[in-house]
Motif scaffolding. Sequence first.
Motif, PDB file in Angstrom:
ATOM      1  N   GLU A   1      34.195  44.947  51.164  1.00 11.81           N
ATOM      2  CA  GLU A   1      35.116  44.993  50.026  1.00 11.81           C
ATOM      3  C   GLU A   1      34.479  44.346  48.796  1.00 11.81           C
ATOM      4  OE1 GLU A   1      38.686  43.056  51.331  1.00 11.81           O
ATOM      5  OE2 GLU A   1      39.358  44.794  52.476  1.00 11.81           O
ATOM      6  N   LYS A   2      33.841  43.202  48.999  1.00 10.51           N
ATOM      7  CA  LYS A   2      33.172  42.509  47.887  1.00 10.51           C
ATOM      8  C   LYS A   2      32.045  43.367  47.323  1.00 10.51           C
ATOM      9  CE  LYS A   2      34.254  37.888  49.507  1.00 10.51           C
ATOM     10  NZ  LYS A   2      33.754  36.664  50.147  1.00 10.51           N
ATOM     11  N   LYS A   3      31.268  43.987  48.192  1.00  7.81           N
ATOM     12  CA  LYS A   3      30.152  44.837  47.761  1.00  7.81           C
ATOM     13  C   LYS A   3      30.662  46.034  46.958  1.00  7.81           C
ATOM     14  CE  LYS A   3      25.810  46.064  47.849  1.00  7.81           C
ATOM     15  NZ  LYS A   3      24.906  45.439  46.892  1.00  7.81           N
ATOM     16  N   ILE A   4      31.731  46.648  47.421  1.00  9.39           N
ATOM     17  CA  ILE A   4      32.306  47.802  46.712  1.00  9.39           C
ATOM     18  C   ILE A   4      32.850  47.367  45.353  1.00  9.39           C
ATOM     19  CG2 ILE A   4      34.154  49.520  46.776  1.00  9.39           C
ATOM     20  CD1 ILE A   4      33.696  49.598  49.875  1.00  9.39           C
ATOM     21  N   GLU A   5      33.488  46.190  45.317  1.00  2.00           N
ATOM     22  CA  GLU A   5      33.992  45.674  44.034  1.00  2.00           C
ATOM     23  C   GLU A   5      32.853  45.447  43.046  1.00  2.00           C
ATOM     24  OE1 GLU A   5      36.545  42.241  43.818  1.00  2.00           O
ATOM     25  OE2 GLU A   5      37.802  43.023  45.425  1.00  2.00           O
ATOM     26  N   GLU A   6      31.744  44.903  43.537  1.00  2.00           N
ATOM     27  CA  GLU A   6      30.595  44.606  42.673  1.00  2.00           C
ATOM     28  C   GLU A   6      29.898  45.872  42.193  1.00  2.00           C
ATOM     29  OE1 GLU A   6      28.009  42.117  44.979  1.00  2.00           O
ATOM     30  OE2 GLU A   6      29.448  40.467  45.043  1.00  2.00           O
ATOM     31  N   ASP A   7      29.634  46.777  43.129  1.00  2.00           N
ATOM     32  CA  ASP A   7      28.802  47.951  42.826  1.00  2.00           C
ATOM     33  C   ASP A   7      29.583  49.191  42.448  1.00  2.00           C
ATOM     34  OD1 ASP A   7      26.740  46.268  43.499  1.00  2.00           O
ATOM     35  OD2 ASP A   7      26.368  47.179  45.458  1.00  2.00           O
ATOM     36  N   GLY A   8      30.860  49.229  42.770  1.00  2.00           N
ATOM     37  CA  GLY A   8      31.658  50.415  42.522  1.00  2.00           C
ATOM     38  C   GLY A   8      31.607  51.380  43.687  1.00  2.00           C
ATOM     39  N   VAL A   9      32.387  52.421  43.568  1.00  2.00           N
ATOM     40  CA  VAL A   9      32.512  53.403  44.640  1.00  2.00           C
ATOM     41  C   VAL A   9      31.420  54.473  44.561  1.00  2.00           C
ATOM     42  CG1 VAL A   9      34.059  55.150  45.620  1.00  2.00           C
ATOM     43  CG2 VAL A   9      35.001  53.021  44.749  1.00  2.00           C
ATOM     44  N   VAL A  10      30.927  54.717  43.367  1.00  2.00           N
ATOM     45  CA  VAL A  10      29.945  55.777  43.150  1.00  2.00           C
ATOM     46  C   VAL A  10      28.583  55.163  42.851  1.00  2.00           C
ATOM     47  CG1 VAL A  10      29.353  57.764  41.711  1.00  2.00           C
ATOM     48  CG2 VAL A  10      31.731  57.325  42.286  1.00  2.00           C
ATOM     49  N   CYS A  11      27.551  55.741  43.441  1.00  2.01           N
ATOM     50  CA  CYS A  11      26.164  55.328  43.200  1.00  2.01           C
ATOM     51  C   CYS A  11      25.404  56.508  42.592  1.00  2.01           C
ATOM     52  CB  CYS A  11      25.479  54.945  44.503  1.00  2.01           C
ATOM     53  SG  CYS A  11      26.205  53.544  45.329  1.00  2.01           S
ATOM     54  N   THR A  12      24.305  56.206  41.957  1.00  2.00           N
ATOM     55  CA  THR A  12      23.423  57.265  41.460  1.00  2.00           C
ATOM     56  C   THR A  12      22.042  57.066  42.046  1.00  2.00           C
ATOM     57  OG1 THR A  12      22.854  55.992  39.498  1.00  2.00           O
ATOM     58  CG2 THR A  12      24.671  57.552  39.289  1.00  2.00           C
TER      59      THR A  12
END
Length: 114
Positions: A50-61
């Motif tokens: 959850e913390k990682k998703i909050e930091e990085d967001g749901v979408v990556c490039t």
Amino acid sequence: MKKENKSIDLKKSLDNFKKDAERQGYVDNFLFASTLKRLETQIDILTSLEKKIEEDGVVCTKEYVKGRENMYVSPAVTTYNKTCQQANNTTQALIKVIISLGGALHEEDEDDEL
């Protein structure tokens, strides 16, 4: 900050659950103890994700060799969803163990009869 409060409440609820299980003698049962340990580990993993998703967001490039970018769902989201499913399965297993031990866990401060 609401997510932090939910995580703290989850930890508190887990601690209360463990205390109740100890009072009822379930923690001495290997199946109960090992299943609860797996659930605790899964909860820790979910909290980290959850913390990682909050930091990085749901979408990556991802950038390809020629400079083109491709957007995709973060692997953390996929792992989070899989871990949620496993935690749900572990919870169901824990409930089955409790039932096989002839009881159910009830928190003392709970007013709701459900």
